[in-house]
Write an enzyme that holds these catalytic residues in place. Structure first.
Site, PDB file in Angstrom:
ATOM      1  N   ASN A 110      -1.674   2.304  -1.706  1.00 42.29           N
ATOM      2  CA  ASN A 110      -2.407   1.125  -1.242  1.00 42.29           C
ATOM      3  C   ASN A 110      -3.899   1.374  -1.439  1.00 42.29           C
ATOM      4  O   ASN A 110      -4.368   2.512  -1.374  1.00 42.29           O
ATOM      5  CB  ASN A 110      -2.128   0.851   0.241  1.00 42.29           C
ATOM      6  CG  ASN A 110      -2.804  -0.423   0.720  1.00 42.29           C
ATOM      7  OD1 ASN A 110      -2.745  -1.460   0.055  1.00 42.29           O
ATOM      8  ND2 ASN A 110      -3.456  -0.357   1.867  1.00 42.29           N
ATOM      9  N   HIS A 112      -7.574   0.145   0.147  1.00 42.52           N
ATOM     10  CA  HIS A 112      -8.091  -0.482   1.362  1.00 42.52           C
ATOM     11  C   HIS A 112      -9.617  -0.533   1.296  1.00 42.52           C
ATOM     12  O   HIS A 112     -10.252   0.472   0.956  1.00 42.52           O
ATOM     13  CB  HIS A 112      -7.652   0.299   2.600  1.00 42.52           C
ATOM     14  CG  HIS A 112      -8.075  -0.344   3.886  1.00 42.52           C
ATOM     15  ND1 HIS A 112      -7.457  -1.477   4.392  1.00 42.52           N
ATOM     16  CD2 HIS A 112      -9.062  -0.041   4.759  1.00 42.52           C
ATOM     17  CE1 HIS A 112      -8.045  -1.833   5.521  1.00 42.52           C
ATOM     18  NE2 HIS A 112      -9.022  -0.979   5.767  1.00 42.52           N
ATOM     19  N   SER A 139     -10.813   3.113  -0.012  1.00 41.42           N
ATOM     20  CA  SER A 139      -9.931   4.272   0.070  1.00 41.42           C
ATOM     21  C   SER A 139      -8.609   3.919  -0.609  1.00 41.42           C
ATOM     22  O   SER A 139      -8.080   2.827  -0.413  1.00 41.42           O
ATOM     23  CB  SER A 139      -9.649   4.655   1.531  1.00 41.42           C
ATOM     24  OG  SER A 139     -10.846   4.919   2.240  1.00 41.42           O
ATOM     25  N   THR A 144       2.335   5.193   4.398  1.00 40.09           N
ATOM     26  CA  THR A 144       3.254   5.738   5.394  1.00 40.09           C
ATOM     27  C   THR A 144       3.486   4.658   6.447  1.00 40.09           C
ATOM     28  O   THR A 144       2.846   3.606   6.408  1.00 40.09           O
ATOM     29  CB  THR A 144       2.667   7.008   6.047  1.00 40.09           C
ATOM     30  OG1 THR A 144       1.491   6.648   6.780  1.00 40.09           O
ATOM     31  CG2 THR A 144       2.321   8.066   5.001  1.00 40.09           C
ATOM     32  N   LEU A 147      -0.075   1.911   9.835  1.00 40.22           N
ATOM     33  CA  LEU A 147      -0.880   0.927   9.120  1.00 40.22           C
ATOM     34  C   LEU A 147      -2.193   1.542   8.641  1.00 40.22           C
ATOM     35  O   LEU A 147      -2.989   2.028   9.451  1.00 40.22           O
ATOM     36  CB  LEU A 147      -1.174  -0.278  10.018  1.00 40.22           C
ATOM     37  CG  LEU A 147      -2.088  -1.357   9.422  1.00 40.22           C
ATOM     38  CD1 LEU A 147      -1.430  -2.007   8.220  1.00 40.22           C
ATOM     39  CD2 LEU A 147      -2.462  -2.388  10.475  1.00 40.22           C
ATOM     40  N   ASP A 148      -2.411   1.515   7.324  1.00 36.15           N
ATOM     41  CA  ASP A 148      -3.636   2.050   6.701  1.00 36.15           C
ATOM     42  C   ASP A 148      -3.911   3.483   7.147  1.00 36.15           C
ATOM     43  O   ASP A 148      -5.066   3.917   7.188  1.00 36.15           O
ATOM     44  CB  ASP A 148      -4.847   1.155   7.018  1.00 36.15           C
ATOM     45  CG  ASP A 148      -4.699  -0.244   6.438  1.00 36.15           C
ATOM     46  OD1 ASP A 148      -4.057  -0.386   5.385  1.00 36.15           O
ATOM     47  OD2 ASP A 148      -5.221  -1.196   7.049  1.00 36.15           O
TER      48      ASP A 148
END
Length: 224
Positions: A110, A112, A139, A144, A147-148
């Site tokens: 992800n 972010h 980032s 996982t 969250l974030d």
């Protein structure tokens, strides 16, 4: 002569797909191929980007499911049917279930728009301005169940000026996003990064701190 294997990636989107386009633009120079784009919203611009790039597209509208678990299982079925080996979240605005994140653990990234662990969640640019931060950024992390909160692989920082707005800060960060995400997706495809014991590893060594992208280069840096 056999063609070298490229890692098969599925990309999840919810909107315009600007990071999807960056992945598309660099795919021929990279060790990944994009085999599926899933949107949880119909008629978003990112689907058209996928269509123009001849990548299979699928709308799985979350409003048609009575639970997050059912929605995530529908996505898993589609991703696995396309034999995707990795999953890239590119502006995907849904909280994923633990079942989904465990299924792709170590194979899902992800991006972010903040310097995690600062500002998980939404409205990160305004929150950085409200806090009086002098630097902001992005980032890229393994996903996982938190969250974030997955281990961060790479960050890029931008200076915050007194004249910045949330929109101008968004533009600054986005320039780095379009450089950084294809780079890290390529690392995943090459096996250069890994998730071990809830820690990010790069080239077979644990990362005590996230790697830093410090400059923009027109050439796609295939290897770090």
């Amino acid at each position: 002569m056999s063609t070298p294997h490229k890692m098969r990636l599925a990309v999840l989107i919810s909107g315009t797909g600007s990071n999807l386009q960056a992945l598309i633009d660099h795919r021929h120079q990279a060790d990944y191929e994009l085999v599926l784009v899933i949107s949880n919203r119909p008629d978003v611009a990112g689907l058209e980007k996928a269509r123009l790039a001849d990548i299979p597209q699928k709308v799985i509208d979350h409003t048609n499911y009575d639970s997050r678990e059912a929605f995530d299982r529908a996505m898993m079925t589609e991703i696995d049917a396309h034999q995707a080996e990795g999953v890239i979240l590119a502006g995907f605005m849904r909280i994923l279930t633990p079942e989904f994140t465990r299924h792709y653990l170590g194979r899902m990234l992800n991006i972010h728009p903040s310097l995690l662990p600062k500002y998980p969640g939404l409205n990160t640019h305004q929150r950085a301005l409200d806090a009086g931060d002098r630097e902001h950024g992005l980032s890229i992390h393994f996903v996982t169940p938190e969250l974030d909160g997955g281990p961060v692989i790479l960050q890029a920082k931008v200076a915050v000026s007194p004249h910045d707005t949330a929109e101008s800060l968004h533009r600054k960060v986005q320039r780095f996003e379009h450089q950084a995400y294809p780079l890290v997706a390529d690392w995943l495809a090459q096996g250069s990064i890994a998730l071990q014991n809830n820690q990010a590893w790069y080239k077979e060594a644990p990362l005590p701190q996230p790697l830093q992208l410090t400059e923009i280069d027109d050439a796609f840096p295939k290897h770090a």
